[in-house]
Design a protein around this motif. Structure first.
Motif, PDB file in Angstrom:
ATOM      1  N   PRO A  12      32.194  42.315  15.575  1.00 34.06           N
ATOM      2  CA  PRO A  12      33.019  41.653  14.567  1.00 34.06           C
ATOM      3  C   PRO A  12      33.328  42.590  13.402  1.00 34.06           C
ATOM      4  O   PRO A  12      32.453  43.227  12.840  1.00 34.06           O
ATOM      5  CB  PRO A  12      32.166  40.470  14.103  1.00 34.06           C
ATOM      6  CG  PRO A  12      30.783  40.809  14.515  1.00 34.06           C
ATOM      7  CD  PRO A  12      30.886  41.711  15.704  1.00 34.06           C
ATOM      8  N   ALA A  13      34.592  42.647  13.100  1.00 31.62           N
ATOM      9  CA  ALA A  13      35.043  43.478  11.991  1.00 31.62           C
ATOM     10  C   ALA A  13      34.900  42.696  10.688  1.00 31.62           C
ATOM     11  O   ALA A  13      34.833  41.469  10.683  1.00 31.62           O
ATOM     12  CB  ALA A  13      36.492  43.880  12.193  1.00 31.62           C
ATOM     13  N   ALA A  14      34.846  43.409   9.602  1.00 30.88           N
ATOM     14  CA  ALA A  14      34.768  42.760   8.302  1.00 30.88           C
ATOM     15  C   ALA A  14      36.050  41.957   8.089  1.00 30.88           C
ATOM     16  O   ALA A  14      37.137  42.388   8.480  1.00 30.88           O
ATOM     17  CB  ALA A  14      34.618  43.804   7.207  1.00 30.88           C
ATOM     18  N   PRO A  15      35.911  40.771   7.513  1.00 25.73           N
ATOM     19  CA  PRO A  15      37.110  39.970   7.303  1.00 25.73           C
ATOM     20  C   PRO A  15      38.084  40.710   6.387  1.00 25.73           C
ATOM     21  O   PRO A  15      37.663  41.418   5.465  1.00 25.73           O
ATOM     22  CB  PRO A  15      36.597  38.687   6.647  1.00 25.73           C
ATOM     23  CG  PRO A  15      35.250  39.029   6.133  1.00 25.73           C
ATOM     24  CD  PRO A  15      34.725  40.145   6.975  1.00 25.73           C
ATOM     25  N   PRO A  16      39.362  40.562   6.639  1.00 24.56           N
ATOM     26  CA  PRO A  16      40.337  41.276   5.806  1.00 24.56           C
ATOM     27  C   PRO A  16      40.332  40.731   4.377  1.00 24.56           C
ATOM     28  O   PRO A  16      39.985  39.579   4.138  1.00 24.56           O
ATOM     29  CB  PRO A  16      41.674  40.988   6.491  1.00 24.56           C
ATOM     30  CG  PRO A  16      41.456  39.745   7.275  1.00 24.56           C
ATOM     31  CD  PRO A  16      39.999  39.746   7.664  1.00 24.56           C
TER      32      PRO A  16
END
Length: 145
Positions: A117-121
């Motif tokens: 999971p990428a950091a939320p924009p």
């Protein structure tokens, strides 16, 4: 003067990352080839030989011309060593299969890293502004009560 430029150019070429990476890859590939050849010749081929009746593939050959003596000179027999070819083909197949599995594992590992999971924009300017308006309205409602 030209000699030092040549040496500097050669040093710059030899120390580039791609050249060093390629050299490391070739050295590791040669070592890997030896390991796979040993596995094929010392582990796999004896088992295959047992399965097909105790045949050693490297000993398989066809006599093309028998040994003969001409004018007191002994001429060696001529053989078609197809067993050596079969061994080389099997070596290639095992190496190719090993490389395939290595690449497949690396791809799977890289895919798992990509799926992390990428950091939320960061919120857009409109979302920040709407959040501020919401907070101000909450403050006003609390003051009126």
């Amino acid at each position: 003067m030209a000699k030092s430029n040549f040496l500097q150019d050669f040093k710059a070429f030899a120390m580039r990352g791609n050249v060093i990476d390629m050299a490391v890859g070739i050295i590791i590939g040669a070592a890997f080839g030896k390991i796979v050849s040993a596995i094929v010749s010392d582990v796999i081929m004896p088992l295959v030989g047992l399965l097909v009746g105790g045949i050693n593939f490297t000993d398989l050959k066809i006599l093309l011309k028998p040994e003969e003596i001409v004018d007191g000179v002994e001429k060696a027999a001529v053989y078609l060593n197809y067993g050596v070819f079969m061994q080389a083909v099997l070596d290639f197949l095992v190496i190719a299969l090993s490389i395939f599995f290595c690449i497949k594992m690396i791809s799977k590992f890289n895919k798992k890293q990509e799926e992390a999971p990428a950091a939320p924009p960061a919120p857009s300017k409109e979302e920040v502004l709407l959040g501020e308006i919401r907070d101000l309205l909450k403050e006003q409602n609390q003051k009126e009560k």
